[in-house]
Design a protein around this motif. Structure first.
Motif, short mmCIF file in Angstrom:
data_model
loop_
_atom_site.label_atom_id
_atom_site.label_comp_id
_atom_site.label_asym_id
_atom_site.label_seq_id
_atom_site.Cartn_x
_atom_site.Cartn_y
_atom_site.Cartn_z
N ILE A 120 0.85 -1.19 0.00
CA ILE A 120 0.00 0.00 0.00
C ILE A 120 0.89 1.24 0.00
CG2 ILE A 120 -1.73 1.32 1.27
CD1 ILE A 120 -2.81 -1.28 0.14
N THR A 121 0.67 2.11 -0.98
CA THR A 121 1.41 3.38 -1.05
C THR A 121 0.48 4.51 -0.63
OG1 THR A 121 2.74 2.55 -2.89
CG2 THR A 121 2.72 4.93 -2.53
N PRO A 122 0.76 5.14 0.51
CA PRO A 122 -0.15 6.20 0.99
C PRO A 122 -0.01 7.49 0.21
CG PRO A 122 1.71 5.92 2.49
CD PRO A 122 1.86 4.86 1.44
N GLU A 123 -1.14 8.18 0.01
CA GLU A 123 -1.12 9.51 -0.60
C GLU A 123 -0.73 10.56 0.43
OE1 GLU A 123 -4.59 10.73 -2.65
OE2 GLU A 123 -4.61 9.04 -4.04
N HIS A 124 -0.93 10.21 1.69
CA HIS A 124 -0.58 11.11 2.80
C HIS A 124 -0.24 10.22 3.98
CE1 HIS A 124 -4.93 10.23 3.03
NE2 HIS A 124 -4.69 10.11 4.33
N GLU A 125 0.24 10.81 5.04
CA GLU A 125 0.55 10.01 6.23
C GLU A 125 -0.75 9.50 6.83
OE1 GLU A 125 2.77 10.37 10.59
OE2 GLU A 125 2.87 12.04 9.15
N PHE A 126 -0.87 8.18 6.92
CA PHE A 126 -2.11 7.59 7.41
C PHE A 126 -2.31 7.87 8.90
CE2 PHE A 126 -1.78 4.03 4.02
CZ PHE A 126 -2.53 4.79 3.13
N SER A 127 -3.56 8.15 9.25
CA SER A 127 -3.94 8.25 10.66
C SER A 127 -4.16 6.82 11.18
CB SER A 127 -5.23 9.06 10.81
OG SER A 127 -6.28 8.45 10.07
N GLU A 128 -4.31 6.67 12.49
CA GLU A 128 -4.46 5.32 13.03
C GLU A 128 -5.73 4.66 12.52
OE1 GLU A 128 -4.80 2.58 17.00
OE2 GLU A 128 -4.96 4.74 17.23
N ASP A 129 -6.81 5.42 12.41
CA ASP A 129 -8.06 4.81 11.93
C ASP A 129 -7.95 4.38 10.48
OD1 ASP A 129 -8.25 7.91 11.96
OD2 ASP A 129 -9.67 7.34 10.41
N GLU A 130 -7.18 5.10 9.67
CA GLU A 130 -6.97 4.69 8.28
C GLU A 130 -6.14 3.41 8.21
OE1 GLU A 130 -7.13 8.89 5.80
OE2 GLU A 130 -5.31 8.43 6.92
N LYS A 131 -5.13 3.33 9.06
CA LYS A 131 -4.35 2.08 9.13
C LYS A 131 -5.24 0.93 9.58
CE LYS A 131 -0.10 4.52 10.44
NZ LYS A 131 0.82 4.81 11.58
N ALA A 132 -6.12 1.21 10.53
CA ALA A 132 -7.01 0.16 11.03
C ALA A 132 -7.92 -0.37 9.93
CB ALA A 132 -7.86 0.71 12.19
N LYS A 133 -8.44 0.53 9.09
CA LYS A 133 -9.30 0.10 7.99
C LYS A 133 -8.54 -0.77 6.99
CE LYS A 133 -11.21 4.23 6.96
NZ LYS A 133 -12.13 5.18 6.27
N ILE A 134 -7.33 -0.33 6.65
CA ILE A 134 -6.51 -1.10 5.72
C ILE A 134 -6.17 -2.47 6.30
CG2 ILE A 134 -4.23 -1.22 4.61
CD1 ILE A 134 -4.36 1.85 4.39
#
Length: 397
Positions: A50-64
């Protein structure tokens, strides 16, 4: 990939298909989920494809991580399943658990595709609350028991009957173990935060109605699922953790629990060691270990919310900003000097016009929403630099 924008699950599907053979056993998958913190409910990492478009927040990491865990759990069990079949199966799974209820606003802004509906369901699983206002004021907003979804899905693939009842049983064991683990040690502020986080993550049972006696141990003795046992042990190790304490590695509660779970001494020792290493490596970013004052916590929570809203609506905002040269100029100036009262009024008026055209930014129009405007003004030039490159006012010092 942007997990806060519509279409992220389809994007995930286009990426993960090149890595279908990555996990040949649940053991390997579990180790990665463990290293990313997903098993602990503390998401610090995510898959390297996964290449992030921005620094992921914890909830975004959790979804992934949740989607990754569910996908590869299915691929391990049924290697020939394609991504569309996976989406349908996951949707049916959450339907069986009766957690596929999406809020009115979620229905309003989701499409008819399975992936679009699933995005809203995963949102509801990741976030502790289902409204955007409550998320603003929570310093820890992600569900810390998400790995239970993965364990349930693994079981569901073998026999779906009684899965809701089993979900209740797993949460009952999890909350009882953490309660008794906390009572086995000298409690501190961190423990109270962790207990609140775990209790607020319950979905299938009411934590307030539970009787915390030793009867839960009888259910442990009859549990024959290795991965559920290992998860419950990890949860207990996280709960009894103490920084630099020898007592942690020799916790009597953990030793007794390990025996109840019928796990060997090597597994118990490794679980304690991994929790200790994980927390010591990530203690600066773990929410329940932070002891900020209320003002800082409030500002940080709102900053995360505004950050997510900007990134989620990136394309629409760029389009609107491209048609407002004066606003872009004023926002650029705000990065190097204080705006005059008249300039601030212009910025506020023009931003509110933009918010009216983007439904998911309606929070700024609600009573009290104006307190978020200064944060929005501060963050937007940083998060959307392409809109300001040609108009940025450079510091003349």
């Amino acid at each position: 990939m942007n997990p806060s924008a519509n279409g992220w699950i389809d994007k995930f599907g286009s990426l993960v298909k090149y890595h279908d053979g990555r996990y040949t056993s649940f053991d390997i998958l579990f180790e990665d989920l463990n290293s990313w913190g997903f098993v602990y409910g503390i998401n610090t990492g995510f898959p390297d494809f996964i290449t992030p478009e921005h620094e992921f927040s914890e909830d975004e990491k959790a979804k992934i991580n949740l989607l990754t865990a569910l996908y590869f759990t299915l691929k391990i069990a049924q290697p020939q399943t394609d991504f569309q079949d996976f989406l349908e199966k996951i949707f049916q799974f959450y339907e069986t658990l009766e957690v596929n209820k999406v809020s009115f606003l979620g229905k309003l802004f989701s499409g008819s595709k399975t992936s679009s509906k699933l995005e809203k369901i995963l949102d509801s699983r990741v976030y502790l609350e289902d409204n955007i206002i409550s998320k603003t004021f929570n310093s820890s907003i992600t569900n810390s028991l998400l790995f239970i979804d993965v364990l349930l899905f693994k079981r569901y693939l073998m026999h779906a009957k009684g899965i809701k009842k089993h979900a209740q049983r797993l949460e009952y064991l999890a909350i009882n173990i953490t309660y008794h683990a906390l009572n086995s040690k000298r409690k501190n502020k961190k423990d109270k935060k962790l207990a609140q986080l775990l209790a607020s993550s319950l979905t299938f049972i009411d934590g307030d109605s539970q009787k915390f006696d030793n009867s839960y141990r009888n259910q442990l003795l009859t549990n024959d699922d290795l991965w559920e046992k290992r998860y419950l042990l990890k949860l207990a190790c996280l709960t009894v953790w103490e920084d630099g304490s020898l007592e942690f590695m020799e916790s009597e509660f953990i030793q007794i629990l390990g025996k109840d779970l019928q796990l060997d001494a090597h597994t118990i020792k490794n679980s304690l060691a991994h929790v200790s290493n994980f927390i010591n490596s990530n203690k600066e970013t773990i929410p329940f270990l932070q002891d900020q004052n209320m003002a800082i916590k409030f500002y940080d929570s709102m900053s995360r919310l505004v950050n997510r809203l900007i990134l989620r609506n990136k394309k629409r905002l760029l389009k609107e900003l491209s048609g407002s040269a004066e606003l872009v100029s004023l926002l650029s100036k705000s990065t190097v000097r204080d705006l005059t009262k008249e300039e601030k009024k212009k910025v506020q008026t023009q931003l509110l016009d933009i918010f009216k055209s983007i439904p998911s930014l309606a929070i700024f129009l609600l009573p009290g929403g104006a307190i978020l405007l200064p944060i929005f003004i501060k963050l937007i030039p940083t998060l959307l630099p392409s809109a300001f490159d040609e108009n940025r006012v450079e510091n003349e010092e």
